[in-house]
Scaffold this active site. Structure first.
Site, short mmCIF file in Angstrom:
data_model
loop_
_atom_site.label_atom_id
_atom_site.label_comp_id
_atom_site.label_asym_id
_atom_site.label_seq_id
_atom_site.Cartn_x
_atom_site.Cartn_y
_atom_site.Cartn_z
N HIS A 239 30.63 -11.91 -7.13
CA HIS A 239 31.29 -12.71 -8.16
C HIS A 239 30.66 -14.09 -8.32
O HIS A 239 31.29 -15.01 -8.83
CB HIS A 239 32.80 -12.87 -7.89
CG HIS A 239 33.52 -11.56 -7.82
ND1 HIS A 239 33.69 -10.74 -8.90
CD2 HIS A 239 34.09 -10.91 -6.78
CE1 HIS A 239 34.34 -9.65 -8.53
NE2 HIS A 239 34.60 -9.72 -7.25
N ARG A 297 34.18 -29.53 -15.82
CA ARG A 297 33.11 -30.31 -15.19
C ARG A 297 31.77 -29.86 -15.77
O ARG A 297 31.72 -28.90 -16.53
CB ARG A 297 33.10 -30.04 -13.69
CG ARG A 297 33.03 -28.54 -13.42
CD ARG A 297 32.88 -28.21 -11.98
NE ARG A 297 33.22 -26.83 -11.69
CZ ARG A 297 32.45 -25.79 -11.90
NH1 ARG A 297 31.25 -25.96 -12.42
NH2 ARG A 297 32.83 -24.56 -11.61
#
Lengths: 505, 165
Positions: A239, A297
């Site tokens: 992942h 971010r």
């Protein structure tokens, strides 16, 4: 316009991203203060900064995550802004608020936007309200097993159980059978409590054979929100992204339009300011896409967007934080060519991606046309064991995908890294893979079988390398013996010369 | 010179010599000797005829890292005789041998003594250095084949250790 409400930026990060932000600051004439741990005393971000200060021991909990200490250093050094990079404190709303309360500029989104997107269930509710498509599942945390079984039956198995506070590939579990649901919920909850201190878990349908496509957005706080197109990050292991490209090779213009519009709506829904990314799952068969989460971010893979749009995202973050409106509009943005990023990790792809920290005995980076390396290391440095094992990001651009792939391959082969195994062989194998080359791949691309078939060490290469190793050792042994002979000859020459001199005197 | 070259999943016996004309000759295993045309072209960078990929090499004692086109290999390159002794290959763990020529300085055990794995049993002087050799198994000293002052050939058997009852 030249608004400059700050002039000295503390960078609360390390590694390549700290270096990237330092470069962006210097290009705008801003001074930079670096903070570092004892393990990073000689790191590149420390060498490049105008000032630096050690903030603790090697483990990040004792250095880079010590937000009070980071804030103290910023005040003592007269900083008027803090850039958090990615990871560490970047999505810590409490830290963002503390920076603002201390009278400094937080180079990131408003703390409220971080909070809203930080809870996955909270984000799902906000996105549902904004009309952004979601993966079918619950909007709130599961309260009991019956609710889970009901939803799972409705959306159809398999499903994913996800920690509301999770992220970065942690706190998720796939469930294929109804009878496993209850026990899987219990263990996901317990994991979530341990990892994130919050056991809220929700359920989503598992979209199989999906691609991971994300959209970069920029908002200036003056009412302008633009997107900078998509990045395809479907090649993952555990992942985690390993190779990214932009644009996505299989997205039609109509899907691109819908997805980017959804991302802009998502940002608007949480009053976003600065650079952010909306992640979507994309099902190429049905052409449906679903919102996964928003990363509040700058992202690791931001350079590929910079390459195809020509927009410097760090500079955009700094200028937006300084109060400037964006200097371009959506209409000014177009996709120019194709960009690929490879995240080169200090890990042994042949041994289940085991991290391989250690000395970079030889370290040389590729160069040449449209090749960019964002790195935080230099030759002779140790890749420390305490942090993310990323050594370097290779970013290449080409006028089309084939050219970019050929350039990536060439540049990967031009790295000279000796001392630690890296994921370079893994990338070379991906770039030779037919499915990758055709652009038809999904998040299930890297399997144990694929690794076995494509990364099995070649015995022929091993033998050739062994011969070189033996010769290198042999020559080293010869060299150790040689100076003795040379020394004798030299002293004899000196002696006779001196003797002759005396004789003549 | 014969080397034992090992990585985590490969092992090769490679012999290397340089002829008077300066040409390097290598042989792998029982294979034929062949000339080796390759050399360092910069610190850490090698070029080898017949190999187009860039080659990186770093030698640190017995540890030699080689990368071929980004493919990393880490080898332990040991003097083959020493490696054989260390691995107990050919010799058993119960045989203490000297890997280098030298002279016996003193014995630290007597026949019948019980020893443990890693316990120093004999001191051999070679190249003006005293070298302690250790037992490589737990057991009892069954034979001592040398006495102080004896000169030793490389590989000579010094002490035999047997299983304890």
């Amino acid at each position: 316009m030249n608004i400059r409400p700050f002039s000295k930026v503390l960078i609360a990060n390390r590694g390549e991203i700290a270096v990237r932000v330092i470069r962006g600051c210097h290009e705008l004439g801003l001074q930079v203060v670096a903070v570092y741990s004892e393990a990073d005393a000689n790191a590149m971000h420390v060498r490049l900064a105008d000032e630096s200060e050690c903030i603790g021991k090697a483990p990040s909990s004792e250095s880079y995550l010590r937000h009070e200490r980071v804030l103290e250093v910023a005040k003592e050094r007269g900083c008027d802004a803090i850039h958090p990079g990615y990871g560490f404190l970047s999505e810590n709303a409490g830290f963002a608020q503390a920076v603002i309360d201390a009278g400094m500029v937080w180079i990131g989104p408003p703390p409220n936007a971080i909070i809203k997107m930080g809870s996955k269930t909270g984000a799902r509710q906000a996105m549902h309200a904004a009309g952004v498509p979601l993966v079918p599942g619950t909007l709130t945390a599961l309260t009991n097993d019956d609710e889970l079984i009901g939803v799972a039956t409705e959306v159809g198995l398999p499903v994913m159980l996800k920690a509301s506070a999770g992220g970065g590939g942690k706190g998720m579990r796939r469930v294929d059978h109804l009878e496993e649901l209850a026990s899987a919920l219990a263990s996901t909850k317990s994991e979530a409590r341990k990892s994130f201190g919050d056991d809220a878990v929700y359920v989503e349908k598992l979209v199989e054979n999906a691609r991971h496509v994300e959209v970069q957005v920029l908002a200036d706080g003056h009412g302008t929100v633009v997107h900078l197109f998509e990045r395809d990050c479907s090649v993952q292991r555990r992942h985690q992204k390993v190779i990214e490209e932009s644009p996505c090779p299989v997205l039609s213009q109509s899907v691109r339009d819908a997805m980017t519009a959804a991302a802009v709506r998502a940002a608007e829904a949480v009053d976003y300011v600065g650079a952010g990314t909306c992640e979507f799952l994309y099902d190429p068969k049905t052409e449906a896409f679903f919102f996964l989460e928003m990363n509040t971010r700058l992202q690791v893979e931001h350079p590929i967007t910079e390459m195809i749009t020509g927009v410097d995202l760090v500079q955009a973050q700094l200028r937006v934080a300084a109060g400037e409106p964006l200097w371009f509009s959506q209409d000014d943005l177009t996709i120019n060519g194709h960009a690929i990023e490879c995240r080169i990790y200090a890990e042994d792809a042949r041994n289940n991606f085991r991290p391989s920290p250690g000395p970079l005995r030889v370290y040389r980076e590729p160069a040449g046309p449209w090749v960019r390396t964002d790195s935080g290391v230099t030759e002779g440095m140790d890749v420390p064991i305490h942090y993310d094992p990323m050594v370097s990001k290779l970013i290449v651009w080409g006028p089309d995908r084939d050219t970019a792939m050929a350039r990536a391959r060439r540049a990967l082969q031009d790295y000279r890294i000796v001392g630690i195994p890296t994921s370079i062989p893994f990338f070379l194998a991906i770039l030779e893979d037919e499915d990758f080359r055709s652009g038809i791949y999904d998040t299930g691309f890297i399997t144990p079988e694929w690794l076995e078939a494509n990364l099995a060490p070649s015995d022929e290469d091993a033998e050739a390398a062994a011969v070189i190793a033996a010769v290198a050792r042999f020559e080293k042994d010869e060299a150790v013996q040689a100076p003795r002979g040379t020394a004798v000859a030299a002293s004899r020459w000196k002696w006779s010369h001196r003797g002759a001199g005396w004789g003549q005197r | 010179m014969k080397y034992d070259v090992r990585s985590s999943d490969h092992q090769f016996a490679v012999s290397v010599r340089r002829d008077p004309a300066g040409v390097l000759w290598v042989a792998v295993g029982d294979g034929d000797e062949a000339p080796f045309h390759g050399k360092a072209i910069a610190t850490g960078e090698w070029r080898v005829v017949g190999e187009t990929r860039p080659i990186g090499v770093a030698v640190d004692g017995e540890t030699v890292d080689v990368t071929m086109g980004g493919d990393p290999f880490r080898f332990t390159v040991a003097d083959a005789r020493r490696a054989a002794l260390r691995a107990g290959g050919g010799a058993s763990a119960g045989e203490v041998r000297t890997p280098m020529p030298g002279a016996v300085v003193r014995l630290m055990v007597a026949v019948g003594d019980t020893v443990t794995d890693g316990q120093p049993v004999i001191v051999v002087e070679a190249m003006k250095m005293e070298n302690e050799f250790k037992a490589q198994m737990d057991g009892v000293v069954t034979a001592i084949h040398v006495a102080p002052g004896n000169t030793l050939e490389s590989g000579a058997l010094l002490i035999t250790i047997g299983e304890s009852e």
